[in-house]
Write an enzyme that holds these catalytic residues in place. Structure first.
Site, PDB file in Angstrom:
ATOM      1  N   GLU A  94       0.826  -1.207   0.000  1.00  0.00           N
ATOM      2  CA  GLU A  94       0.000   0.000   0.000  1.00  0.00           C
ATOM      3  C   GLU A  94       0.854   1.248   0.000  1.00  0.00           C
ATOM      4  O   GLU A  94       1.962   1.266   0.546  1.00  0.00           O
ATOM      5  CB  GLU A  94      -0.915   0.018   1.230  1.00  0.00           C
ATOM      6  CG  GLU A  94      -1.992  -1.053   1.205  1.00  0.00           C
ATOM      7  CD  GLU A  94      -2.884  -1.010   2.436  1.00  0.00           C
ATOM      8  OE1 GLU A  94      -2.560  -0.250   3.373  1.00  0.00           O
ATOM      9  OE2 GLU A  94      -3.886  -1.732   2.462  1.00  0.00           O
ATOM     10  N   CYS A 107       3.238   8.549   1.305  1.00  0.00           N
ATOM     11  CA  CYS A 107       3.650   7.569   2.305  1.00  0.00           C
ATOM     12  C   CYS A 107       3.854   6.247   1.572  1.00  0.00           C
ATOM     13  O   CYS A 107       2.899   5.688   1.022  1.00  0.00           O
ATOM     14  CB  CYS A 107       2.577   7.432   3.384  1.00  0.00           C
ATOM     15  SG  CYS A 107       2.967   6.193   4.639  1.00  0.00           S
ATOM     16  N   CYS A 114       6.303  -7.260   7.025  1.00  0.00           N
ATOM     17  CA  CYS A 114       7.315  -6.650   7.881  1.00  0.00           C
ATOM     18  C   CYS A 114       8.010  -7.727   8.709  1.00  0.00           C
ATOM     19  O   CYS A 114       7.394  -8.712   9.115  1.00  0.00           O
ATOM     20  CB  CYS A 114       6.688  -5.602   8.801  1.00  0.00           C
ATOM     21  SG  CYS A 114       7.902  -4.625   9.730  1.00  0.00           S
ATOM     22  N   CYS A 118       5.765  -5.168  15.984  1.00  0.00           N
ATOM     23  CA  CYS A 118       5.083  -4.133  16.764  1.00  0.00           C
ATOM     24  C   CYS A 118       3.621  -4.528  16.954  1.00  0.00           C
ATOM     25  O   CYS A 118       2.890  -4.749  15.979  1.00  0.00           O
ATOM     26  CB  CYS A 118       5.185  -2.791  16.046  1.00  0.00           C
ATOM     27  SG  CYS A 118       6.888  -2.272  15.726  1.00  0.00           S
ATOM     28  N   CYS A 121       0.597  -2.555  15.196  1.00  0.00           N
ATOM     29  CA  CYS A 121       0.680  -2.296  13.756  1.00  0.00           C
ATOM     30  C   CYS A 121       0.032  -3.409  12.952  1.00  0.00           C
ATOM     31  O   CYS A 121       0.327  -4.593  13.144  1.00  0.00           O
ATOM     32  CB  CYS A 121       2.151  -2.148  13.355  1.00  0.00           C
ATOM     33  SG  CYS A 121       2.395  -1.868  11.588  1.00  0.00           S
ATOM     34  N   HIS A 222       7.379   5.792  20.958  1.00  0.00           N
ATOM     35  CA  HIS A 222       6.192   5.319  21.683  1.00  0.00           C
ATOM     36  C   HIS A 222       6.373   5.081  23.176  1.00  0.00           C
ATOM     37  O   HIS A 222       5.393   5.032  23.901  1.00  0.00           O
ATOM     38  CB  HIS A 222       5.602   4.073  21.028  1.00  0.00           C
ATOM     39  CG  HIS A 222       5.419   4.207  19.553  1.00  0.00           C
ATOM     40  ND1 HIS A 222       4.752   5.283  18.996  1.00  0.00           N
ATOM     41  CD2 HIS A 222       5.851   3.460  18.521  1.00  0.00           C
ATOM     42  CE1 HIS A 222       4.776   5.168  17.670  1.00  0.00           C
ATOM     43  NE2 HIS A 222       5.437   4.081  17.363  1.00  0.00           N
ATOM     44  N   CYS A 339      -1.513   3.382   6.811  1.00  0.00           N
ATOM     45  CA  CYS A 339      -0.247   3.437   6.093  1.00  0.00           C
ATOM     46  C   CYS A 339       0.848   2.872   6.980  1.00  0.00           C
ATOM     47  O   CYS A 339       1.497   3.603   7.726  1.00  0.00           O
ATOM     48  CB  CYS A 339       0.058   4.873   5.679  1.00  0.00           C
ATOM     49  SG  CYS A 339       1.471   5.032   4.572  1.00  0.00           S
TER      50      CYS A 339
END
Length: 350
Positions: A94, A107, A114, A118, A121, A222, A339
């Site tokens: 995306e 973006c 990935c 996380c 996510c 974070h 995103c």
């Protein structure tokens, strides 16, 4: 047996020139083809109208152009555009166009899925299938530039590597893509308008500094408390905050470029005074700014948006020490324009 053809965009300009010389053609033909591949964004050899048909046929016999295809495009009422991008092997990533009154930001993704874990996510729930090639990253930017011109009447102004994947886990290809994006032979964008967002891999941050990159750096932080950060981003157990701090100090010494911290405040996770105090302390190590990001839950689990009071506590504490703080509100909610690392953020690469 049919031999798999090589993507012609893996060749440098010199390699293209050498190919034509080796095939009894003139070296300048490589310059022509290189221009078609990059600055003109040719999708096929047939697009190369000032190249002889026999030459195009020779290229067709030897190479492919593994161009992306925007499979589906969704437009939000606020102007956000979300692209589902199909790659040559059928995999999908995306990319998102995020507009403001003064600019448009792309973006873009760097990996299919990935490698990291996380917990907040959506992309982390997808297995990493492969790294994107430089041309595939470049193509996302080219597509969004065209959409920016079509829907917002001006060229793309900024790029953020905040889409699917961890850019520093695909370092060489990301750097090659940025080199082409910033090259006069590519899109000619200023590297100062590009921001790479990482979850924080210390040795790779140091490598970027050593490589004297000119783009900007953002870190998905974070939490400035190791135990809390490890709950949010389990992989960070391997990269404690003291190592990250050292890498960021190294980055600033070498580049003199201020760091942006991406920071989501979650209810019951990092919305307490200890978390605020820890971030304030961490922000004193290196010149920085903080983007507090509104979170859109990916399910009904533990990660829920914190209260406005919690956000205000962060803003007040950070501004008291002179740190610039911006609150990033969600964009494209009506199309779920997630995103990558952080769902629906308004990106800022300046």
């Amino acid at each position: 047996m049919q031999i798999e053809k090589k993507d012609i965009r893996a060749l440098s300009k010199d390699q293209l020139r050498d190919f034509f010389v080796a095939n009894n053609d003139k070296a300048f033909r490589g310059n022509q083809v290189y221009e078609w591949l990059w600055s003109k964004g040719a999708h096929s050899f047939e697009d190369m109208t000032n190249v002889a048909k026999t030459t195009r046929s020779m290229l067709e016999e030897n190479f492919v152009i593994n161009h992306i295809k925007v499979d589906t495009m969704q437009r939000s009422s606020d102007g956000t555009v979300k692209n589902a991008v199909r790659l040559h092997d059928g995999l999908v990533v995306e990319s998102v166009l995020i507009p403001t009154e003064t600019r448009t930001t792309a973006c873009v993704s760097s990996q299919v899925g990935c490698s990291l874990d996380c917990n907040f996510c959506a992309t982390a729930r997808l297995k990493r299938m492969r790294n994107l090639e430089p041309g595939e990253i470049y193509d996302q930017v080219l597509a969004i530039d065209k959409e920016s011109r079509l829907y917002h009447n001006h060229p793309l102004s900024n790029i953020v590597f905040m889409g699917m994947g961890e850019p520093l886990m695909n370092y060489n290809n990301v750097i090659k893509a940025i080199d082409m994006i910033t090259s006069p032979e590519g899109l000619g964008m200023s590297p100062k308008r590009i921001m790479l967002s990482t979850s924080g891999i210390p040795k790779m941050i140091k490598k970027m500094a050593d490589d004297d990159v000119k783009f900007k750096l953002a870190v998905s932080l974070h939490s400035a408390i190791d135990e809390t950060r490890a709950k949010i981003m389990p992989f960070s157990k391997n990269f404690p905050l003291k190592d990250l701090r050292e890498a960021l100090e190294y980055w600033y010494r070498k580049t003199k470029s201020k760091i942006s911290y991406e920071y989501v405040v979650w209810k019951g996770i990092n919305d307490d005074k200890a978390s605020v105090d820890a971030l304030v302390k961490f922000c004193k190590y290196v010149p920085c700014k903080v983007n507090l990001i509104e979170y859109n839950p990916i399910d009904d689990g533990e990660f829920q948006q914190a209260s406005e009071e919690s956000i205000l506590a962060y803003i007040k504490a950070l501004e008291n020490i002179g740190v610039v703080v911006k609150v990033r509100r969600s964009r494209g909610k009506d199309i779920d324009a997630a995103c990558g690392q952080l769902a629906n953020k308004e990106a800022d690469a300046v």
